[in-house]
Write an enzyme that holds these catalytic residues in place. Sequence first.
Site, PDB file in Angstrom:
ATOM      1  N   LYS A 281       0.799  -1.174   0.019  1.00 36.07           N
ATOM      2  CA  LYS A 281       0.171   0.061   0.030  1.00 36.07           C
ATOM      3  C   LYS A 281       0.839   1.201   0.088  1.00 36.07           C
ATOM      4  CE  LYS A 281      -4.217   1.495   2.213  1.00 36.07           C
ATOM      5  NZ  LYS A 281      -5.154   1.334   3.300  1.00 36.07           N
ATOM      6  N   GLU A 367     -18.571  -5.312  11.500  1.00 38.95           N
ATOM      7  CA  GLU A 367     -19.570  -4.570  12.314  1.00 38.95           C
ATOM      8  C   GLU A 367     -20.547  -5.308  13.052  1.00 38.95           C
ATOM      9  OE1 GLU A 367     -18.145  -2.034   8.885  1.00 38.95           O
ATOM     10  OE2 GLU A 367     -19.194  -3.825   8.844  1.00 38.95           O
ATOM     11  N   ARG A 395     -25.069  -2.143   8.654  1.00 42.78           N
ATOM     12  CA  ARG A 395     -24.962  -3.627   8.288  1.00 42.78           C
ATOM     13  C   ARG A 395     -25.067  -4.329   9.519  1.00 42.78           C
ATOM     14  NH1 ARG A 395     -19.325  -3.457   5.242  1.00 42.78           N
ATOM     15  NH2 ARG A 395     -19.700  -5.257   4.451  1.00 42.78           N
TER      16      ARG A 395
END
Length: 633
Positions: A281, A367, A395
Amino acid sequence: MTILEHIRGPRDLSALTRRELDQLATDIREFLIQAVARTGGHLGPNLGVVELTIALHRVFDSPRDRILWDTGHQSYVHKLLTGRQDFSKLRGKGGLSGYPSREESDHDVIENSHASTVLGWADGLAKANQVLKKDDHVVAVIGDGALTGGMAWEALNNIAAAKDRPLVIVVNDNERSYAPTIGGLANHLATLRTTDGYERFLARGKDILQSTPVIGRALYGSLHGAKKGFKDFVAPQGMFEDLGLKYVGPIDGHDSAAVESALARAKCFHGPVIVHCLTEKGRGYQPALDDEADRFHSVGTMDASTCTPLAAAPGPSWTSVFGEEIAAIGAERPDVVAVTAAMLHPVGLTAFAERFPDRVWDVGIAEQHAAVSAAGLATGGLHPVVAVYATFLNRAFDQVLMDVALHKCGVTFVLDRAGVTGTDGASHNGMWDMSVLQVVPGLRIAAPRDADRLREELREAVEVDDAPTVVRFPKESAGEAIEATGRIGGMDVLHRDEDADVLLVSVGALAGVCLGTAELLRDRGIRCTVVDPRWVKPVDAQLPPLAARHRLVAVVEDNSRSGGVGWAIGQALRDAGADVPLRTFGIPEQFLAHGKRGEVLADIGLTPVEIAGAISAAMAAEDRPAEDPGKEN
């Protein structure tokens, strides 16, 4: 002229030499650094997928072959290679979306950029291909922490059930989501990363045995039956193979030739295949690599050379205010703990984690688990604060309802990026939480109007130990404090004219808009009372009698008009027999186009001018004498 400027679509890649492909990768990184510095956006994730994206478009024939991105913030390189190189208004009104967009290109499939969904999409598309006897390919790119989400593993379980259904799953393994990815899966992938010579080792052994006279082939056949155990010893990839998934890798995701070779092999396989690519990244941009917090996951406008922000915030951000206050609360109360879902730094828990490392848990992009785990923490005698973006709490609705609220657990949910967030577009606007949560029995919602109220209401929320509480706030600066002139029940009075005609109910950060509206109405001879309920669920018991003393009630909220605070106040007025007209100003029931928060609010009429005009028209209509139905024109 760069090689990138010659690329008008994926087919232009096929004629490039290996050296030209390497130069293209360099061109793309230089372009992204300069372009994203001007507009802001997801820089680090895209710098890490340059070679991978080029390889995908050389091996597969998009849009005939479906390339699916999870999460969509990794799609900038994909946009560049599919003819979208005008990044001048990236994430701005009228410009490119920061995520895939079907309106922009046939090459884009999934606009929902909530993580961990891509494998479910891929499973459905592959099944559709099988039923319709189509021979095009489905490629799902998952990474940046998305494999920590339970939905991904539900999909993998189903994908693996069909051995003859072609599907290529590319695991973009950069060891991170927003921050370094944690958990058992992350540890497993880390183990795989150490075995880059595994495939070469096995292939060499096979060649030696099969070329050995007399006993070679027989011995190879015997060992082949035991390969599962041997492979787990050399590289414990059994987790994927136990599911019935062919595994290729790990591959250096920045070695374009190696990635192409792996994808080409996977393309020819007549079943589900995982191609495991190791990427970095922020690759190619040293400031991103030096940023250990999130590798420049998302940046604002900045000087590309110095990384100095170009647009200074007018005041402290809502997130930073929460971060400071929850750390202070943590010092006072050892029972307060924190939970988040792969966004420890973005939601402001950095200081808390540094001071109390044993009292904070990042559960990954999960979540649902965060909410259920919080219920367990509360039942165990602690007070958990679950901090996530407002849009992501959608969610975990079932868990908030059935695990937290049903069991009367004292859990505080802190919802960052509530309301219109703007530049990240439809999937990231936090515009449903106050509607979705209205139906949860016992749950209370606070919507602070400024930084001081955030501190107050957060402290009030963590004092509640027999029901869930929610504190929600928007993105960007918290602005200046707006002091109350009085209190009615639990409501702050922000403005009050004598013999007021209109009661303006201001929800959260729209207090400034409501005060501006009151000024415009006064200029038109319409007097107002402006109140901030502070806690918008349940409706304050003093609101119906206060409303009854006015000719019109107007509710202004940064939430969907459907089922939101205005709806709840309307129900409370009816229940109390308060016969007063009600107007609700909020977000229409539609998915909003991306743009700056102020631009989006203006587009949907949440400005003082628009609201004052609508209220003036409503008052004029009320004053107009009713026509005699028997009168002839």
